[in-house]
Scaffold this active site. Structure first.
Site, mmCIF file in Angstrom:
data_model
loop_
_atom_site.group_PDB
_atom_site.id
_atom_site.type_symbol
_atom_site.label_atom_id
_atom_site.label_comp_id
_atom_site.label_asym_id
_atom_site.label_seq_id
_atom_site.Cartn_x
_atom_site.Cartn_y
_atom_site.Cartn_z
ATOM 1 N N ASP A 99 0.471 1.371 0.802
ATOM 2 C CA ASP A 99 2.122 2.203 0.825
ATOM 3 C C ASP A 99 2.699 2.523 0.307
ATOM 4 O O ASP A 99 2.941 1.271 -0.873
ATOM 5 C CB ASP A 99 2.084 0.684 2.272
ATOM 6 C CG ASP A 99 3.951 1.032 2.770
ATOM 7 O OD1 ASP A 99 4.280 2.158 2.962
ATOM 8 O OD2 ASP A 99 4.569 0.444 3.365
ATOM 9 N N ASP A 101 6.793 3.717 -0.937
ATOM 10 C CA ASP A 101 8.173 3.029 -0.182
ATOM 11 C C ASP A 101 9.005 3.640 -0.783
ATOM 12 O O ASP A 101 8.714 3.200 -2.144
ATOM 13 C CB ASP A 101 8.061 2.059 0.257
ATOM 14 C CG ASP A 101 9.281 1.685 1.289
ATOM 15 O OD1 ASP A 101 9.968 2.063 1.219
ATOM 16 O OD2 ASP A 101 9.396 0.807 2.307
ATOM 17 N N ASP A 295 2.820 -1.116 -2.374
ATOM 18 C CA ASP A 295 3.382 -2.879 -1.418
ATOM 19 C C ASP A 295 1.616 -3.286 -1.542
ATOM 20 O O ASP A 295 1.123 -3.180 -0.673
ATOM 21 C CB ASP A 295 4.022 -2.166 -0.413
ATOM 22 C CG ASP A 295 3.740 -3.525 0.530
ATOM 23 O OD1 ASP A 295 3.492 -3.961 -0.094
ATOM 24 O OD2 ASP A 295 4.919 -3.279 1.748
#
Lengths: 386, 336
Positions: A99, A101, A295
């Protein structure tokens, strides 16, 4: 917000979401659908409905059409019994996922498109540069949520991280480009799914080691051949048997402009930097700069239910969608798939946005907007139904 | 199984290979032969092997190949018939380290063809681990996923993937490192071999020796339930694992020792707690406990790790009675 406005606002978003989910063939069956755990969130309700299982897309689509959830999740893990409590599911493996972000990149543009939304009355105001203590101008409440309308720079920043991740996965880890699937997360980042069964059996510890590798943490000076001697300030320089040509060693060696045959040069470099400890700190900094901001929680969690591709994100009303060509991908066009029937909204603050190649510069409180733009602002808590 | 035949020398070094059993069968060996007077040497060697292994050392005799293949078989029978978990674990670990020593030597000495056959036989057949020789022939390489699945359970920073040479999906290792990677699996393989073995009616000559060993190697320190009743659940758990003779992670051992030191247990008693550990070595354990007590090395007295730290390391087994404490040492003291 009055109860009536809340109900009206929720209903407007739900109706736009329903319109999307009633279109044919918008969702693709995940691989081994029957072994996955599904979950969803409902509009206006707290908590998640999870531990669900579907044997076919038909069953899943029927539930989605009936419930019209605000968010839909699917496990990256495969289980013998996906509906059982976590300890009894019998874990069989989990896809490797990453992930990225946008908000973790701390880009300088963020403050120019960030807003504070009061946790009590919902009043929205643009977020100042300095981190002052928040106090709502209307109700003096000291708690607020932040909202951000990512700009093209934010998306470009995330794309750069994705490219660096893909480069690391292919050149170091030897993954095939075709096994790496990049999705826009539906809000301000990207999800990367890996289709390589060799990785699916890895436990959280092994995945955590992989996270350190990708984010560039824990690189020892020793692995570049720099060791502390017994006496104070004594340095021992000896390259490891496997050399320093590739992977992280190669990356740092490039930065230091050394190679497998420049042991003496390395010694000078370390001495110039002031010895072992300053050299080590410098290596840490370089590795951190060259690492990818992923992440760690998402990659190490092998029981996570993760946003399902093709579904809407309730924090934006955009779709988690596959990016076939990352360079040209524009989430504000390709992931913006809600209808364009007019919705009347009260916009809480001055706001600029561009969706489906159409610019909106909203300065008036009341506005008639196409559903995709109205829902976007409502999801960001910067507007409510009129 | 690959088609390359192992010599008796190889089978003596790696007697856990299925070929070792086949070799014995082909040479017409039967259980009853163990009663023969000339087998006394084999039985004595097996007793020695079990004692050396369980004592934390490595039995490294390799002067007579056929005899050593038999010795291994007889020592398995003895360990099975002793029937003590801690003896079995210590024996399996020592035998794994013995094989590890020979494997490393072989990998360093042999030519490329011999190396390949050794890999195929041991790493690929037994552990489904494919090992290749690096492009320049100096090193070995394993797939990143095969590496991670094994190395992530090692605590040393140097085993972290970032500290390895990684290129195009492979991790490059030298012979020692490659062999270290499979130590736990080797030990598990020998452990399982003994666990799943069905014992024949034992020849008297072996039974007598096995009975003797059982008494000699019985754990000297047993933990009663009453002894641990007031310990916090994390400590209780660690003690239970130790009492069973199972392996306890380093961080849990540190927690156990610092806790025992903090409640005032003498070093001698603390050392005995670890006696059942599969890799127990009294000298090393004593040094480590004394080090934690601040009597050796840096002279720093180590404190008991906090509940937070234990939680992160998966060593916390909190119960309702743990409410309100932030360090295991407070357990029971704050209880109302």
């Amino acid at each position: 917000m009055t109860q009536n406005t809340t109900a009206k606002t929720t209903s407007a978003v739900r109706s736009a979401f329903r319109g999307y989910y009633f279109k044919p063939n918008i969702l693709k069956a995940p691989y081994k659908i029957e072994q996955r755990e599904f979950g969803y969130m409902q509009f206006g309700q707290v908590g998640m409905v999870r531990h669900l299982s579907f044997n076919s897309m038909k069953e899943l689509t029927a539930t989605i059409m009936k419930e019209v959830p605000s968010d839909i999740y699917c496990s990256n893990a495969y289980y013998h019994f996906p509906t059982y409590p976590m300890q009894e599911k019998q874990w069989l493996g989990a896809d490797l996922i990453f992930d990225i972000d946008g908000k973790d990149l701390h880009l300088p543009c963020v403050s120019s498109h960030s807003y504070f939304v009061c946790a009590n009355c919902g009043h929205a105001s643009s977020a100042p540069d300095e981190k002052k203590e928040y106090a709502c101008p209307l109700c003096s409440c000291k708690q607020c949520d932040s909202a951000s309308i990512p700009c093209a720079k934010c998306i470009d920043g995330s794309k750069k991280e994705v490219k660096r991740l893909v480069e690391l996965l292919t050149s170091d880890l030897g993954m095939q480009q075709g096994d790496i699937q990049v999705y826009f997360s539906g809000n301000n980042g990207f999800h990367i799914h890996i289709n390589d069964s060799a990785y699916s059996r890895l436990d959280p510890q092994a995945r955590s080691d992989l996270v350190s590798y990708i984010s560039g943490t824990g690189l020892m000076a020793e692995s570049l051949g720099v060791r502390k001697g017994n006496a104070q300030n004594l340095l021992l320089i000896k390259f490891p048997k496997s050399g320093i040509a590739y992977g992280w060693r190669g990356r740092i060696a490039d930065k230091l402009k050394i190679n497998d045959s420049s042991m003496i040069k390395l010694k000078h470099v370390v001495e110039q930097k002031g010895g072992y400890t300053p050299f080590k700190l410098d290596v840490d900094r370089m590795a951190h700069d060259l690492g990818v901001r992923i992440d760690p929680q998402v990659t190490t969690d092998v029981h996570r239910i993760f946003r399902m591709p093709g579904t809407l994100n309730s924090r934006s009303g955009l779709v988690k969608i596959k990016c076939d060509d990352l360079n040209s991908f524009d989430p504000f066009v390709e992931a913006c798939l809600l209808g364009d029937n007019k919705v009347s909204v009260r916009v809480k603050t001055l706001v600029k946005l561009k969706l489906k190649n159409k610019s909106f510069n909203i300065s008036k409180e009341s506005a008639e907007l196409p559903a995709y733009a109205a829902v976007y602002l409502i999801c960001k808590r910067l507007a409510e139904a009129n | 199984m690959s088609s390359i035949r192992m010599g008796t020398g190889d089978l003596a070094k790696y007697p856990f290979l299925n070929e070792a059993g086949e070799y014995l069968r082909e040479s017409g060996f039967g259980w009853e032969e163990l009663e023969r007077p000339d087998m006394k040497d084999v039985i004595d060697r097996a007793v020695e092997r079990v004692e050396v292994d369980v004592g934390g050392n490595i039995y490294d005799k390799l002067d007579r190949y056929e005899i050593e293949i038999l010795t291994f078989l007889v020592s398995l029978i003895m360990v099975k018939s002793i029937g003590t978990e801690s003896v079995l674990r210590k024996f399996a670990l020592a035998e794994a380290r013995r094989a590890e020593k020979f494997l490393t030597e072989d990998l360093k000495r042999q030519n490329e063809m011999q190396k390949r056959s050794l890999f195929a036989k041991i790493f690929d057949d037994l552990f489904k681990l494919k090992i290749e020789i690096s492009e320049d022939g100096r090193l070995l390489k394993v797939k990143v996923t095969d590496y991670l699945a094994r190395s992530s359970h090692f605590h040393e920073q140097e085993w972290k993937l970032i500290n390895r040479l990684v290129h195009k999906g492979y991790v490059y290792l030298d012979a020692d490192e490659t062999v270290r990677l499979v130590r736990n699996e080797l030990s598990a393989l020998i452990y399982e071999k003994i666990k799943t073995m069905t014992l024949p009616i034992l020849p008297q000559a072996i039974k007598v020796k096995a009975d003797g060993l059982r008494t000699k190697l019985a754990p000297r320190y047993e933990y009663g339930v009453t002894a641990v009743i007031d310990y916090p659940p994390c400590v209780k758990h660690a003690l239970e694992v130790m009492a069973k003779g199972e392996n306890l992670p380093h961080s849990a051992r540190v927690m156990l020792a610092t806790y025992m030191l903090a409640i005032g247990k003498p070093v001698d008693e603390i050392v005995l707690i670890y006696e059942n550990a599969p890799d127990f070595n009294e000298k090393i354990t004593r040094y480590q406990v004394e080090h934690l007590a601040g009597m050796k090395g840096s002279r720093t007295k180590y404190s008991v790790p906090s509940c937070d730290k234990l939680r992160i390391e998966n060593l916390c087994f909190a119960t309702a009675e743990c409410d309100g404490i932030i360090n295991p040492i407070q357990f029971g003291r704050k209880r109302k």
